[in-house]
Design an enzyme around this catalytic site. Structure first.
Site, PDB file in Angstrom:
ATOM      1  N   LYS A  82      -0.280 -11.013   0.660  1.00  0.00           N
ATOM      2  CA  LYS A  82      -1.076 -11.920   1.478  1.00  0.00           C
ATOM      3  C   LYS A  82      -1.646 -13.060   0.622  1.00  0.00           C
ATOM      4  CE  LYS A  82      -2.220  -8.276   4.854  1.00  0.00           C
ATOM      5  NZ  LYS A  82      -3.315  -7.634   5.636  1.00  0.00           N
TER       6      LYS A  82
ATOM      7  N   TYR B  79       1.228 -10.937  14.213  1.00  0.00           N
ATOM      8  CA  TYR B  79       0.161  -9.966  14.482  1.00  0.00           C
ATOM      9  C   TYR B  79      -0.134  -9.830  15.976  1.00  0.00           C
ATOM     10  CZ  TYR B  79      -1.203  -9.103   9.590  1.00  0.00           C
ATOM     11  OH  TYR B  79      -1.234  -8.690   8.276  1.00  0.00           O
TER      12      TYR B  79
ATOM     13  N   PHE C 163     -11.050  -9.024  15.392  1.00  0.00           N
ATOM     14  CA  PHE C 163     -10.773  -9.689  14.121  1.00  0.00           C
ATOM     15  C   PHE C 163      -9.520 -10.554  14.150  1.00  0.00           C
ATOM     16  CE2 PHE C 163      -9.017  -5.323  13.832  1.00  0.00           C
ATOM     17  CZ  PHE C 163      -7.685  -5.590  13.540  1.00  0.00           C
TER      18      PHE C 163
ATOM     19  N   THR D  24      -6.321   0.618   4.817  1.00  0.00           N
ATOM     20  CA  THR D  24      -6.604  -0.763   5.212  1.00  0.00           C
ATOM     21  C   THR D  24      -7.887  -1.278   4.563  1.00  0.00           C
ATOM     22  OG1 THR D  24      -5.605  -0.220   7.355  1.00  0.00           O
ATOM     23  CG2 THR D  24      -6.869  -2.271   7.216  1.00  0.00           C
TER      24      THR D  24
ATOM     25  N   ASN E 119      -6.992  -7.898   2.135  1.00  0.00           N
ATOM     26  CA  ASN E 119      -6.609  -6.624   1.514  1.00  0.00           C
ATOM     27  C   ASN E 119      -5.234  -6.676   0.849  1.00  0.00           C
ATOM     28  OD1 ASN E 119      -5.076  -6.643   3.810  1.00  0.00           O
ATOM     29  ND2 ASN E 119      -5.885  -4.745   4.664  1.00  0.00           N
TER      30      ASN E 119
ATOM     31  N   HIS F 223       0.564  -6.327   3.087  1.00  0.00           N
ATOM     32  CA  HIS F 223       0.952  -5.791   4.389  1.00  0.00           C
ATOM     33  C   HIS F 223       2.160  -4.896   4.206  1.00  0.00           C
ATOM     34  CE1 HIS F 223       2.184  -5.528   8.595  1.00  0.00           C
ATOM     35  NE2 HIS F 223       3.408  -5.658   8.126  1.00  0.00           N
TER      36      HIS F 223
ATOM     37  N   GLU G  40       9.502  -6.731  12.278  1.00  0.00           N
ATOM     38  CA  GLU G  40       8.864  -7.584  11.266  1.00  0.00           C
ATOM     39  C   GLU G  40       9.893  -8.175  10.297  1.00  0.00           C
ATOM     40  OE1 GLU G  40       5.772  -5.120   9.582  1.00  0.00           O
ATOM     41  OE2 GLU G  40       4.551  -5.258  11.397  1.00  0.00           O
TER      42      GLU G  40
END
Ligand code: ADP
Ligand code: MG
Length: 139
Positions: A10, A50, A58, A92, A113, A116, A127
């Protein structure tokens, strides 16, 4: 079973300059990089990726974060790759992640975090196809 899974380093992971450290952990644990590219996601691309989380409180913050800088998109391949990748990432929330996991070692928050990983064969297929064509994945 040999599986493929989608991994994303990320924007926080790219900013922290730990791409190599994260990939080293994958490779040391039997996962191979079968495809890789950097990309700065558009808001639409992040929202589409997502989409399963679109009703979550969120969601908009997550999409903003995911578009805050370039990411490294990868297909990882190996024995039990889906679960193995998630085991190496940890929970997570980095505060709840096991010692020695990527998120425990490097993540700042439940949102930022670092990584993914797809959570099931169906999501892995979706994905991977979202970001890679067959010709970009090396067997
Ligand atoms: P995981 O990435 O471990 O599969 P989820 O699929 O539940 O976790 O959530 C997707 C991503 O949304 C997380 O990796 C994290 O970046 C973000 N996220 C999850 N839960 C929260 C939360 N409670 N607050 C803020 N961001 C969250
Ligand atoms: Mg998830």
């Amino acid at each position: 079973m040999i599986e493929k899974t989608l991994s994303i380093i990320k924007p926080d992971g790219v900013r922290k300059n730990i791409i190599g450290e994260v990939i080293k952990r994958f490779e040391a644990n039997g996962l191979k990089v079968a495809a890789a590219k950097m990309k700065h996601l558009s808001l639409k691309e992040a929202q589409g990726f997502y989409a399963v989380h679109s009703a979550r409180p969120f969601f908009s913050s997550l999409c903003e974060f995911m578009t805050s800088g370039p990411v490294l998109l990868m297909v990882l391949k190996g024995e039990g790759a889906i679960a193995k990748n998630r085991e190496l990432m940890g929970a997570t929330d980095p505060a709840k992640a096991a010692p020695g996991t990527i998120r425990k070692d490097f993540a700042d928050s439940i949102e930022s975090n670092i990584a993914h990983g797809s959570d099931a064969p169906e999501t892995a297929a979706f994905e991977i196809g979202y970001f890679f064509s067959g010709l970009e994945i090396f067997e």
